[in-house]
Design a protein around this motif. Structure first.
Motif, PDB file in Angstrom:
ATOM      1  N   LEU A  95       0.816  -1.204   0.000  1.00  0.00           N
ATOM      2  CA  LEU A  95       0.000   0.000   0.000  1.00  0.00           C
ATOM      3  C   LEU A  95       0.856   1.265   0.000  1.00  0.00           C
ATOM      4  N   PRO A  96       0.367   2.328  -0.639  1.00  0.00           N
ATOM      5  CA  PRO A  96       0.985   3.641  -0.423  1.00  0.00           C
ATOM      6  C   PRO A  96       0.963   3.980   1.059  1.00  0.00           C
ATOM      7  N   ALA A  97       1.972   4.687   1.527  1.00  0.00           N
ATOM      8  CA  ALA A  97       2.108   4.951   2.958  1.00  0.00           C
ATOM      9  C   ALA A  97       0.853   5.570   3.564  1.00  0.00           C
ATOM     10  N   GLY A  98       0.202   6.474   2.810  1.00  0.00           N
ATOM     11  CA  GLY A  98      -0.966   7.158   3.329  1.00  0.00           C
ATOM     12  C   GLY A  98      -2.188   6.280   3.482  1.00  0.00           C
ATOM     13  N   LEU A  99      -2.164   5.073   2.895  1.00  0.00           N
ATOM     14  CA  LEU A  99      -3.325   4.185   2.970  1.00  0.00           C
ATOM     15  C   LEU A  99      -3.158   3.053   3.979  1.00  0.00           C
ATOM     16  N   VAL A 100      -1.967   2.926   4.560  1.00  0.00           N
ATOM     17  CA  VAL A 100      -1.718   1.795   5.453  1.00  0.00           C
ATOM     18  C   VAL A 100      -2.659   1.833   6.664  1.00  0.00           C
ATOM     19  N   ASP A 101      -2.679   2.922   7.382  1.00  0.00           N
ATOM     20  CA  ASP A 101      -3.533   3.002   8.575  1.00  0.00           C
ATOM     21  C   ASP A 101      -5.020   2.901   8.249  1.00  0.00           C
ATOM     22  N   PRO A 102      -5.524   3.606   7.222  1.00  0.00           N
ATOM     23  CA  PRO A 102      -6.950   3.453   6.896  1.00  0.00           C
ATOM     24  C   PRO A 102      -7.328   2.020   6.529  1.00  0.00           C
ATOM     25  N   VAL A 103      -6.467   1.326   5.813  1.00  0.00           N
ATOM     26  CA  VAL A 103      -6.782  -0.046   5.429  1.00  0.00           C
ATOM     27  C   VAL A 103      -6.744  -0.966   6.642  1.00  0.00           C
ATOM     28  N   ILE A 104      -5.796  -0.757   7.534  1.00  0.00           N
ATOM     29  CA  ILE A 104      -5.738  -1.564   8.752  1.00  0.00           C
ATOM     30  C   ILE A 104      -7.008  -1.378   9.581  1.00  0.00           C
ATOM     31  N   ARG A 105      -7.467  -0.122   9.696  1.00  0.00           N
ATOM     32  CA  ARG A 105      -8.684   0.141  10.458  1.00  0.00           C
ATOM     33  C   ARG A 105      -9.910  -0.471   9.781  1.00  0.00           C
ATOM     34  N   ALA A 106      -9.964  -0.359   8.450  1.00  0.00           N
ATOM     35  CA  ALA A 106     -11.095  -0.937   7.724  1.00  0.00           C
ATOM     36  C   ALA A 106     -11.109  -2.451   7.856  1.00  0.00           C
ATOM     37  N   LYS A 107      -9.938  -3.069   7.787  1.00  0.00           N
ATOM     38  CA  LYS A 107      -9.863  -4.522   7.908  1.00  0.00           C
ATOM     39  C   LYS A 107     -10.267  -4.977   9.305  1.00  0.00           C
ATOM     40  N   ALA A 108      -9.935  -4.182  10.314  1.00  0.00           N
ATOM     41  CA  ALA A 108     -10.304  -4.540  11.677  1.00  0.00           C
ATOM     42  C   ALA A 108     -11.815  -4.579  11.853  1.00  0.00           C
ATOM     43  N   ILE A 109     -12.535  -3.774  11.075  1.00  0.00           N
ATOM     44  CA  ILE A 109     -13.995  -3.771  11.134  1.00  0.00           C
ATOM     45  C   ILE A 109     -14.575  -4.888  10.277  1.00  0.00           C
TER      46      ILE A 109
END
Length: 232
Positions: free
Chosen positions: A84-98
């Motif tokens: 992932l692009p660096a700016g998408l790592v945290d949003p994707v991790i949060r989305a996956k957690a849901i």
């Protein structure tokens, strides 16, 4: 958002040119868009230099690179990955957690990581490439020898299936498919991939068969075509 398979398009096996790849990246930058690159079926190459992913050309952090181990290991492993692009790592991790709070296959992930760290995955991939490459060459040779009158093979040097264009009439193609089924030879009619009607074509899988089975299968295709001609 744009979804692409630049290293090997399914089902034709076509490869996106360097110029076209650069155009896609320029488009993404102009539109502030994201490109999802699926590195489908490109691990197995039989000739030529490896094709660099679109991700390697990405200097603007526009490309999400996806892959899996379904073809290189086995489909039941059900493990994939995303760069992932660096700016998408945290949003994707949060989305996956849901969406998927329980990470699947933790044991399988650890086993595969160890397999790769020891260098065994690379050895396995080279061994499988040699085996599948031999089957690919054998199959293409047989197709050109026995059924070149009815099929023209799409050029390609990677992947686990061969795309072939039908050279006769639509009526003969329909009859040929039925004749092949009677001979217990099944292949995929490429019409299932078309949004609109396109050139008649077929997809032939070869990786799951040994050379003797491939020879028998292609000879049955030739016999099926002979049956069609005899019944005209």
């Amino acid at each position: 958002m744009l979804f692409v398979t630049p290293s090997r398009q399914y089902p034709t096996g076509a490869i996106l040119s360097l110029e076209r790849r650069r155009q896609l990246l320029e488009w993404a930058q102009r539109r502030d868009a994201v490109i999802i690159e699926d590195d489908y079926d490109s691990e197995f190459r039989w000739g030529g230099r490896p094709i660099e992913p679109l991700k390697t050309l990405d200097t603007q952090e526009r490309v999400i690179y996806l892959g899996s181990f379904s073809k290189t290991m086995f489909a039941g492993l059900r493990l994939g990955y995303a760069l992932l692009p660096a700016g998408l790592v945290d949003p994707v991790i949060r989305a996956k957690a849901i969406y998927d709070p329980m990470s699947p296959g933790l044991l399988e992930q650890r086993a595969l990581a160890r397999f790769m760290a020891k260098g065994d995955y690379g050895k396995h991939l080279r061994r499988m490439t040699r085996m599948y490459g031999a089957r690919h060459r054998h199959f293409c040779t047989l197709m050109r020898e026995f059924v070149s009158e009815i099929f023209t093979l799409m050029p390609g040097d990677s992947g686990l299936h061969v795309y072939a264009y039908w050279q006769r009439s639509p009526e003969e193609y329909a009859a040929f498919i039925e004749a092949a089924k009677r001979s217990n030879v099944i292949f995929r009619d490429a019409a299932v991939f078309h949004v609109e009607q396109g050139p008649l074509a077929a997809c032939f899988g070869f990786a799951h068969l040994d050379e003797q089975q491939l020879t028998e299968g292609v000879k049955r295709l030739a016999a099926a075509w002979q049956d069609v001609q005899n019944n005209v």
